[in-house]
Motif scaffolding. Structure first.
Motif, mmCIF file in Angstrom:
data_model
loop_
_atom_site.group_PDB
_atom_site.id
_atom_site.type_symbol
_atom_site.label_atom_id
_atom_site.label_comp_id
_atom_site.label_asym_id
_atom_site.label_seq_id
_atom_site.Cartn_x
_atom_site.Cartn_y
_atom_site.Cartn_z
ATOM 1 N N GLU A 5 0.820 -1.222 0.000
ATOM 2 C CA GLU A 5 0.000 0.000 0.000
ATOM 3 C C GLU A 5 0.850 1.266 0.000
ATOM 4 N N LEU A 6 1.965 1.235 0.727
ATOM 5 C CA LEU A 6 2.827 2.414 0.814
ATOM 6 C C LEU A 6 3.404 2.761 -0.559
ATOM 7 N N ALA A 7 3.921 1.762 -1.280
ATOM 8 C CA ALA A 7 4.486 2.005 -2.613
ATOM 9 C C ALA A 7 3.411 2.510 -3.562
ATOM 10 N N ASN A 8 2.224 1.948 -3.434
ATOM 11 C CA ASN A 8 1.112 2.377 -4.275
ATOM 12 C C ASN A 8 0.780 3.845 -4.022
ATOM 13 N N THR A 9 0.756 4.224 -2.753
ATOM 14 C CA THR A 9 0.472 5.604 -2.389
ATOM 15 C C THR A 9 1.556 6.534 -2.923
ATOM 16 N N ALA A 10 2.825 6.137 -2.797
ATOM 17 C CA ALA A 10 3.929 6.972 -3.250
ATOM 18 C C ALA A 10 3.855 7.210 -4.751
ATOM 19 N N ALA A 11 3.422 6.191 -5.508
ATOM 20 C CA ALA A 11 3.360 6.318 -6.960
ATOM 21 C C ALA A 11 2.312 7.336 -7.382
ATOM 22 N N LEU A 12 1.354 7.604 -6.496
ATOM 23 C CA LEU A 12 0.268 8.511 -6.849
ATOM 24 C C LEU A 12 0.529 9.945 -6.405
ATOM 25 N N ARG A 13 1.703 10.172 -5.810
ATOM 26 C CA ARG A 13 2.021 11.530 -5.358
ATOM 27 C C ARG A 13 2.529 12.357 -6.538
ATOM 28 N N GLU A 14 2.104 13.607 -6.601
ATOM 29 C CA GLU A 14 2.537 14.479 -7.685
ATOM 30 C C GLU A 14 2.713 15.903 -7.133
ATOM 31 N N PRO A 15 3.852 16.540 -7.440
ATOM 32 C CA PRO A 15 4.064 17.896 -6.924
ATOM 33 C C PRO A 15 3.036 18.875 -7.487
ATOM 34 N N CYS A 16 2.541 19.781 -6.653
ATOM 35 C CA CYS A 16 1.628 20.828 -7.134
ATOM 36 C C CYS A 16 2.326 21.702 -8.167
ATOM 37 N N VAL A 17 3.588 22.019 -7.902
ATOM 38 C CA VAL A 17 4.383 22.811 -8.843
ATOM 39 C C VAL A 17 5.686 22.052 -9.085
ATOM 40 N N PRO A 18 5.883 21.497 -10.287
ATOM 41 C CA PRO A 18 7.093 20.717 -10.564
ATOM 42 C C PRO A 18 8.355 21.574 -10.474
ATOM 43 N N GLY A 19 9.436 20.978 -9.955
ATOM 44 C CA GLY A 19 10.740 21.627 -9.969
ATOM 45 C C GLY A 19 11.100 22.440 -8.749
ATOM 46 N N LEU A 20 10.123 22.736 -7.896
ATOM 47 C CA LEU A 20 10.411 23.573 -6.727
ATOM 48 C C LEU A 20 10.954 22.766 -5.556
ATOM 49 N N PHE A 21 10.620 21.467 -5.509
ATOM 50 C CA PHE A 21 11.035 20.650 -4.368
ATOM 51 C C PHE A 21 11.086 19.192 -4.793
ATOM 52 N N SER A 22 11.692 18.361 -3.945
ATOM 53 C CA SER A 22 11.746 16.921 -4.192
ATOM 54 C C SER A 22 11.698 16.209 -2.861
ATOM 55 N N GLU A 23 11.423 14.900 -2.914
ATOM 56 C CA GLU A 23 11.342 14.128 -1.673
ATOM 57 C C GLU A 23 12.033 12.784 -1.774
ATOM 58 N N GLU A 24 12.664 12.491 -2.917
ATOM 59 C CA GLU A 24 13.291 11.185 -3.114
ATOM 60 C C GLU A 24 14.422 10.951 -2.122
ATOM 61 N N GLU A 25 15.170 11.995 -1.771
ATOM 62 C CA GLU A 25 16.279 11.855 -0.823
ATOM 63 C C GLU A 25 16.006 12.707 0.417
#
Ligand code: ZN
Length: 143
Positions: free
Chosen positions: A3-23
């Motif tokens: 379920e966690l991986a599924n949830t992560a795949a559905l996350r999308e930044p409101c504004v691309p390029g301003l932030f990241s969360e992979e690391e």
């Protein structure tokens, strides 16, 4: 897929390029290497009037900081801002990150527990859900 991986795949930044969360939660800004002034979002030239030579390099900001002040959004924001219904009042914080950047962001925790001077951490969290996706932005969480 759990379920966690599924949830992560559905996350999308409101504004691309301003932030990241992979690391870990990171804001994508810049810093002037001449006068050490931090910027978010990125800028092309240093705005510090005392700076002798603008030398802007990309820089990311994250980690912890201190809540300098906050305000309460106690009515739904107008479009194009989006939110999950029913609307729940939230705090908007002004945070001094330990890296020197002062930045505004929505607070995760309820308004009732906000206190100026509290230690906080930068996080990436959903601000609204639509079409099966969680649209994310940066926020601050009390430690
Ligand atoms: Zn500078």
């Amino acid at each position: 897929m759990n379920e966690l991986a599924n949830t992560a795949a559905l996350r999308e930044p409101c504004v691309p390029g301003l932030f990241s969360e992979e690391e870990g939660a990171r804001l994508h800004g810049a810093r002037c290497t001449c006068c050490n002034t931090p910027y978010f979002p990125r800028v092309a030239t240093c705005r510090n009037p005392a700076c002798e030579e603008s030398k802007i390099v990309p820089c990311t900001f994250g980690g912890e900081g201190r809540l300098w002040s906050y305000s309460v959004a106690d009515f739904p924001p107008p479009l194009p801002h989006r939110y999950d219904k029913p609307f729940v009042p939230y705090a908007i914080g002004v945070v001094d990150l330990d890296s020197g950047l002062r930045v505004v962001g929505q607070m995760v925790d309820p308004v009732e527990v906000m206190r100026v001077g509290a230690r906080v951490r930068l996080v990436i969290e959903p601000i609204h859900h639509e079409d099966g996706k969680a649209f994310t932005s940066w926020k601050f969480k009390l430690l």
